[in-house]
Design a protein around this motif. Structure first.
Motif, PDB file in Angstrom:
ATOM      1  N   VAL A  13       4.810  -6.608  -4.754  1.00  0.00           N
ATOM      2  CA  VAL A  13       4.150  -5.304  -4.707  1.00  0.00           C
ATOM      3  C   VAL A  13       3.971  -4.808  -6.133  1.00  0.00           C
ATOM      4  O   VAL A  13       4.878  -4.931  -6.956  1.00  0.00           O
ATOM      5  CB  VAL A  13       5.017  -4.291  -3.915  1.00  0.00           C
ATOM      6  CG1 VAL A  13       4.420  -2.900  -3.967  1.00  0.00           C
ATOM      7  CG2 VAL A  13       5.198  -4.744  -2.479  1.00  0.00           C
ATOM      8  N   VAL A  14       2.799  -4.256  -6.419  1.00  0.00           N
ATOM      9  CA  VAL A  14       2.555  -3.613  -7.705  1.00  0.00           C
ATOM     10  C   VAL A  14       2.455  -2.114  -7.466  1.00  0.00           C
ATOM     11  O   VAL A  14       1.623  -1.651  -6.691  1.00  0.00           O
ATOM     12  CB  VAL A  14       1.269  -4.133  -8.382  1.00  0.00           C
ATOM     13  CG1 VAL A  14       1.001  -3.369  -9.678  1.00  0.00           C
ATOM     14  CG2 VAL A  14       1.364  -5.628  -8.650  1.00  0.00           C
ATOM     15  N   VAL A  15       3.351  -1.379  -8.133  1.00  0.00           N
ATOM     16  CA  VAL A  15       3.349   0.081  -8.076  1.00  0.00           C
ATOM     17  C   VAL A  15       2.764   0.566  -9.405  1.00  0.00           C
ATOM     18  O   VAL A  15       3.329   0.301 -10.464  1.00  0.00           O
ATOM     19  CB  VAL A  15       4.777   0.638  -7.884  1.00  0.00           C
ATOM     20  CG1 VAL A  15       4.770   2.161  -7.934  1.00  0.00           C
ATOM     21  CG2 VAL A  15       5.386   0.134  -6.583  1.00  0.00           C
ATOM     22  N   THR A  16       1.635   1.229  -9.341  1.00  0.00           N
ATOM     23  CA  THR A  16       0.963   1.714 -10.548  1.00  0.00           C
ATOM     24  C   THR A  16       1.228   3.210 -10.682  1.00  0.00           C
ATOM     25  O   THR A  16       1.041   3.964  -9.729  1.00  0.00           O
ATOM     26  CB  THR A  16      -0.547   1.441 -10.470  1.00  0.00           C
ATOM     27  OG1 THR A  16      -0.744   0.034 -10.308  1.00  0.00           O
ATOM     28  CG2 THR A  16      -1.256   1.903 -11.741  1.00  0.00           C
ATOM     29  N   VAL A  17       1.656   3.589 -11.877  1.00  0.00           N
ATOM     30  CA  VAL A  17       2.003   4.988 -12.149  1.00  0.00           C
ATOM     31  C   VAL A  17       1.119   5.484 -13.280  1.00  0.00           C
ATOM     32  O   VAL A  17       0.990   4.828 -14.313  1.00  0.00           O
ATOM     33  CB  VAL A  17       3.495   5.109 -12.543  1.00  0.00           C
ATOM     34  CG1 VAL A  17       3.896   6.566 -12.662  1.00  0.00           C
ATOM     35  CG2 VAL A  17       4.383   4.396 -11.550  1.00  0.00           C
TER      36      VAL A  17
END
Length: 114
Positions: A13-17
């Motif tokens: 999973v890629v969590v972009t902030v």
């Protein structure tokens, strides 16, 4: 602050902030990480390329996420921190503890820049 999540076919999973990661917005990241960490052997990359500012609340969310992922047999890797955040992670002594990669792609594969 804006947080988005993209799942990959390999279950990573890629969590972009994006924006400021501080006491006013840290709850959004914590809530998102809680959701993606609630699986066996989570593999998470946090894309930090859009972070303009980060305080101790944001750093805490990243450390807690890392600890939870490791405790469940997975990992949490940080990707593409800007100059400010890279310096901050180094100054507070987190770079030896948290895996930091220059790009999201490198973090997904575990390839270091060295």
């Amino acid at each position: 602050m804006h947080v988005s999540v993209v799942g990959n076919t390999d279950d990573s999973v890629v969590v972009t902030v994006r924006g400021n990661l501080d006491i006013d917005s840290g709850t959004s990241l914590t809530t998102t990480l809680d959701q993606v960490l609630d699986r066996p052997a989570p593999r998470i990359v946090v894309d930090l390329s859009g972070i303009e500012f980060c305080d101790s609340t944001g750093l805490s969310a990243l450390v807690i996420g890392h600890n939870r992922a490791a405790a469940n047999g997975g990992w949490l890797r940080l990707a593409a921190p800007g100059e400010f955040l890279e310096r901050l992670l180094d100054t507070v002594g987190l770079t030896p503890r948290l895996a930091v990669y220059p790009t999201v792609g490198d973090a997904l594969t575990g390839r270091s820049a060295d």
